[in-house]
Design a protein around this motif. Structure first.
Motif, PDB file in Angstrom:
ATOM      1  N   TRP A  44      -2.153  -0.642  -6.275  1.00  0.00           N
ATOM      2  CA  TRP A  44      -2.870  -0.110  -5.200  1.00  0.00           C
ATOM      3  C   TRP A  44      -3.188   1.596  -5.384  1.00  0.00           C
ATOM      4  O   TRP A  44      -4.123   1.940  -5.285  1.00  0.00           O
ATOM      5  N   ASN A  45      -1.822   2.136  -5.469  1.00  0.00           N
ATOM      6  CA  ASN A  45      -1.921   3.664  -5.820  1.00  0.00           C
ATOM      7  C   ASN A  45      -2.724   3.918  -7.024  1.00  0.00           C
ATOM      8  O   ASN A  45      -3.481   4.802  -7.132  1.00  0.00           O
ATOM      9  N   ASP A  79     -10.598   1.866  -3.523  1.00  0.00           N
ATOM     10  CA  ASP A  79     -11.091   1.156  -2.391  1.00  0.00           C
ATOM     11  C   ASP A  79     -10.623   1.618  -1.107  1.00  0.00           C
ATOM     12  O   ASP A  79      -9.635   2.630  -0.897  1.00  0.00           O
ATOM     13  N   THR A 109      -4.075  -0.757   2.775  1.00  0.00           N
ATOM     14  CA  THR A 109      -3.889  -1.274   1.473  1.00  0.00           C
ATOM     15  C   THR A 109      -4.096  -2.574   1.378  1.00  0.00           C
ATOM     16  O   THR A 109      -3.459  -3.403   2.165  1.00  0.00           O
ATOM     17  N   HIS A 110      -4.725  -3.086   0.370  1.00  0.00           N
ATOM     18  CA  HIS A 110      -5.162  -4.463   0.173  1.00  0.00           C
ATOM     19  C   HIS A 110      -5.591  -4.965  -1.223  1.00  0.00           C
ATOM     20  O   HIS A 110      -5.739  -3.990  -1.757  1.00  0.00           O
ATOM     21  N   PHE A 111      -5.488  -6.228  -1.356  1.00  0.00           N
ATOM     22  CA  PHE A 111      -6.195  -6.647  -2.521  1.00  0.00           C
ATOM     23  C   PHE A 111      -7.100  -7.813  -2.352  1.00  0.00           C
ATOM     24  O   PHE A 111      -7.364  -8.352  -1.147  1.00  0.00           O
ATOM     25  N   ARG A 128      -6.432   3.500  -6.496  1.00  0.00           N
ATOM     26  CA  ARG A 128      -6.943   4.505  -5.554  1.00  0.00           C
ATOM     27  C   ARG A 128      -7.018   5.961  -6.397  1.00  0.00           C
ATOM     28  O   ARG A 128      -8.125   6.631  -6.115  1.00  0.00           O
ATOM     29  N   ARG A 158       1.668  -2.502  -4.561  1.00  0.00           N
ATOM     30  CA  ARG A 158       1.776  -1.218  -3.940  1.00  0.00           C
ATOM     31  C   ARG A 158       1.305  -0.259  -5.106  1.00  0.00           C
ATOM     32  O   ARG A 158       0.545   0.888  -4.813  1.00  0.00           O
ATOM     33  N   ILE A 208      -1.478  -5.881   2.061  1.00  0.00           N
ATOM     34  CA  ILE A 208      -0.285  -5.807   1.207  1.00  0.00           C
ATOM     35  C   ILE A 208       0.798  -5.994   1.954  1.00  0.00           C
ATOM     36  O   ILE A 208       1.732  -6.630   1.774  1.00  0.00           O
ATOM     37  N   PHE A 235      -8.277  -5.707  -7.735  1.00  0.00           N
ATOM     38  CA  PHE A 235      -8.416  -4.658  -6.974  1.00  0.00           C
ATOM     39  C   PHE A 235      -9.539  -3.939  -7.160  1.00  0.00           C
ATOM     40  O   PHE A 235     -10.319  -3.901  -8.409  1.00  0.00           O
TER      41      PHE A 235
END
Length: 127
Positions: free
Chosen positions: A70-71, A18, A22-24, A74, A67, A37, A14
């Protein structure tokens, strides 16, 4: 760019702060793809088909963890590692094994049975 998982030569990372969606990032060999995601679609980049299929199997198993990471990314927080994709045998219901043996009549063979995780197969070897 923190690495959260690695399996079969595929690295999952990650970027901090970004951009959506939502992605990796999945890296394999000289390829890199941004994988969404929620859908598993490639947002940007490329991966060979086999690597893409493995990444999507892994993604489906770890949606909640992805998820969460991702959070965290961010918000600039440390990311949590995610378990790699394990190598498993298919269930016996999905496994079909066909063995065709061609041998001259003068060979002598020893037959034996093998059972692994509930899957049985009969094999033979030359004596």
């Amino acid at each position: 760019m923190p690495e959260v998982s690695r399996f079969y030569g595929i690295i999952v990372r990650f970027y901090y702060r970004d951009h959506p969606p939502t992605h990796f990032h999945a890296l394999y060999g000289g390829h890199e793809a941004l994988i969404e995601i929620e859908t598993g679609a490639i947002h940007e980049g490329t991966l060979p088909k086999t690597a893409f299929d493995l990444v999507n199997q892994w993604r489906a198993l770890h949606l909640e963890e992805l998820r969460d990471d991702w959070n965290r990314a961010r918000q600039g927080q440390p990311l949590m590692p995610i378990a790699p994709l394990e190598q498993t045998l298919p269930s016996p219901a999905l496994l079909e094994l066909a063995v065709v043996l061609e041998r001259p009549a003068f060979y002598q063979f020893t037959a034996y049975s093998l059972t692994f995780s509930g899957v049985s197969a009969t094999c033979c070897r030359r004596r």
